[in-house]
Design a protein around this motif. Structure first.
Motif, short mmCIF file in Angstrom:
data_model
loop_
_atom_site.label_atom_id
_atom_site.label_comp_id
_atom_site.label_asym_id
_atom_site.label_seq_id
_atom_site.Cartn_x
_atom_site.Cartn_y
_atom_site.Cartn_z
N PRO A 1 0.82 -1.23 0.00
CA PRO A 1 0.00 0.00 0.00
C PRO A 1 0.85 1.28 0.00
O PRO A 1 0.42 2.31 -0.51
CB PRO A 1 -0.84 -0.10 1.27
CG PRO A 1 -0.34 -1.26 2.04
CD PRO A 1 0.52 -2.08 1.14
N ARG A 2 2.04 1.22 0.50
CA ARG A 2 2.91 2.39 0.48
C ARG A 2 3.28 2.77 -0.94
O ARG A 2 3.37 3.94 -1.29
CB ARG A 2 4.17 2.14 1.31
CG ARG A 2 3.85 1.98 2.81
CD ARG A 2 5.05 1.57 3.58
NE ARG A 2 5.36 0.18 3.24
CZ ARG A 2 6.31 -0.54 3.82
NH1 ARG A 2 7.07 -0.01 4.74
NH2 ARG A 2 6.51 -1.78 3.49
N TRP A 3 3.49 1.74 -1.81
CA TRP A 3 3.77 2.02 -3.22
C TRP A 3 2.58 2.67 -3.90
O TRP A 3 2.73 3.55 -4.74
CB TRP A 3 4.18 0.74 -3.96
CG TRP A 3 5.58 0.29 -3.66
CD1 TRP A 3 5.94 -0.81 -2.99
CD2 TRP A 3 6.78 0.96 -4.03
NE1 TRP A 3 7.31 -0.88 -2.89
CE2 TRP A 3 7.86 0.20 -3.53
CE3 TRP A 3 7.06 2.14 -4.72
CZ2 TRP A 3 9.19 0.57 -3.70
CZ3 TRP A 3 8.39 2.50 -4.88
CH2 TRP A 3 9.43 1.73 -4.38
N GLU A 4 1.41 2.22 -3.53
CA GLU A 4 0.17 2.80 -4.11
C GLU A 4 0.09 4.29 -3.79
O GLU A 4 -0.22 5.10 -4.66
CB GLU A 4 -1.06 2.07 -3.59
CG GLU A 4 -1.28 0.70 -4.18
CD GLU A 4 -1.56 0.74 -5.67
OE1 GLU A 4 -2.21 1.69 -6.16
OE2 GLU A 4 -1.11 -0.19 -6.36
N LYS A 5 0.38 4.66 -2.56
CA LYS A 5 0.31 6.07 -2.17
C LYS A 5 1.38 6.87 -2.89
O LYS A 5 1.14 8.01 -3.29
CB LYS A 5 0.45 6.20 -0.66
CG LYS A 5 -0.77 5.72 0.07
CD LYS A 5 -0.67 5.94 1.55
CE LYS A 5 -1.94 5.41 2.20
NZ LYS A 5 -1.97 5.66 3.62
N LEU A 6 2.58 6.28 -3.09
CA LEU A 6 3.64 6.98 -3.81
C LEU A 6 3.27 7.20 -5.27
O LEU A 6 3.55 8.27 -5.85
CB LEU A 6 4.96 6.20 -3.72
CG LEU A 6 5.69 6.28 -2.39
CD1 LEU A 6 6.88 5.31 -2.39
CD2 LEU A 6 6.19 7.69 -2.15
N LYS B 1 0.27 7.63 -6.40
CA LYS B 1 -0.73 8.70 -6.44
C LYS B 1 -0.07 10.07 -6.32
O LYS B 1 -0.49 11.03 -6.94
CB LYS B 1 -1.74 8.52 -5.31
CG LYS B 1 -2.69 7.38 -5.55
CD LYS B 1 -3.66 7.23 -4.39
CE LYS B 1 -4.53 6.01 -4.60
NZ LYS B 1 -5.42 5.78 -3.47
N LEU B 2 1.00 10.17 -5.54
CA LEU B 2 1.72 11.43 -5.38
C LEU B 2 2.39 11.85 -6.67
O LEU B 2 2.51 13.03 -6.96
CB LEU B 2 2.76 11.33 -4.27
CG LEU B 2 2.25 11.30 -2.84
CD1 LEU B 2 3.42 11.06 -1.89
CD2 LEU B 2 1.55 12.61 -2.51
N LYS B 3 2.86 10.88 -7.42
CA LYS B 3 3.57 11.15 -8.68
C LYS B 3 2.63 11.78 -9.70
O LYS B 3 3.04 12.63 -10.49
CB LYS B 3 4.17 9.85 -9.21
CG LYS B 3 5.06 10.05 -10.40
CD LYS B 3 5.65 8.71 -10.80
CE LYS B 3 6.48 8.88 -12.04
NZ LYS B 3 7.00 7.61 -12.53
N ASN B 4 1.38 11.35 -9.72
CA ASN B 4 0.41 11.84 -10.70
C ASN B 4 0.00 13.19 -10.35
O ASN B 4 -0.23 14.16 -10.37
CB ASN B 4 -0.79 10.91 -10.80
CG ASN B 4 -0.39 9.56 -11.36
OD1 ASN B 4 0.58 9.47 -12.08
ND2 ASN B 4 -1.13 8.56 -11.01
#
Length: 170
Positions: free
Chosen positions: A160-165, A167-170
């Motif tokens: 889930p940490r990768w998922e949040k990262l 989202k930040l990139k977009n």
């Protein structure tokens, strides 16, 4: 005088043969331990040169790279040394060597060549025979897992940490 040093006057003209048995203390193979063996020698002596062909059959104690257990590795090899008086430059290759010969010493030694022949036949990857199959190839070994093993579904899921990262990139 070592067992691998010979008086020239004791070597008969033309062809002759000898066998030499070696014990542990007769040869230094540092960092390995020499366990003994035998050498079959063939001499061919003329006025201009002495040719020595030898067949080494020796045992060396090695430590397995995989299990750190000691084991005995048999070494079998052949080599030829040609001692000549008029050699300007000594040469050697994997099959034989040409050495300068000094008649004033009245002896010839093949100890260095025997040691090098054995050392060059020590395998790079030292593997205990129990890890080899009938053909001499390494056996497949299994890996074991200890403790709790995550379920496949959890292991394949995205952290889930990768998922949040992302989202930040977009």
């Amino acid at each position: 005088m070592s067992k691998l040093e010979f008086n020239i006057v004791e070597i008969p003209e033309e062809e002759s043969q000898r066998s030499v048995g070696l014990e542990e203390e007769d040869l230094d193979l540092s960092p390995y331990e020499f366990k003994g063996g035998g050498i079959d020698l063939q001499f061919y002596r003329t006025l201009h040169f002495i040719r020595v062909n030898f067949h080494v059959d020796a045992d060396v104690e090695l430590v397995c790279d995989r299990s750190l257990e000691s084991y005995i590795q048999p070494i079998v090899s052949d080599y030829e040394v040609l001692f000549k008086v008029d050699v300007q430059e000594e040469t050697e290759n994997e099959d034989g060597a040409v050495r300068r010969f000094n008649f004033s010493s009245n002896t010839l030694s093949i100890e260095e060549e025997v040691r090098d022949t054995i050392m060059l036949n020590v395998p790079i990857k030292k593997l205990h025979p129990k890890f080899l199959d009938e053909d001499g190839s390494p056996k497949e070994f299994e890996t074991k897992k200890y403790g709790d093993v995550a379920e496949e579904d959890e292991a394949e899921g995205i952290d889930p940490r990768w998922e949040k990262l992302k989202k930040l990139k977009n």
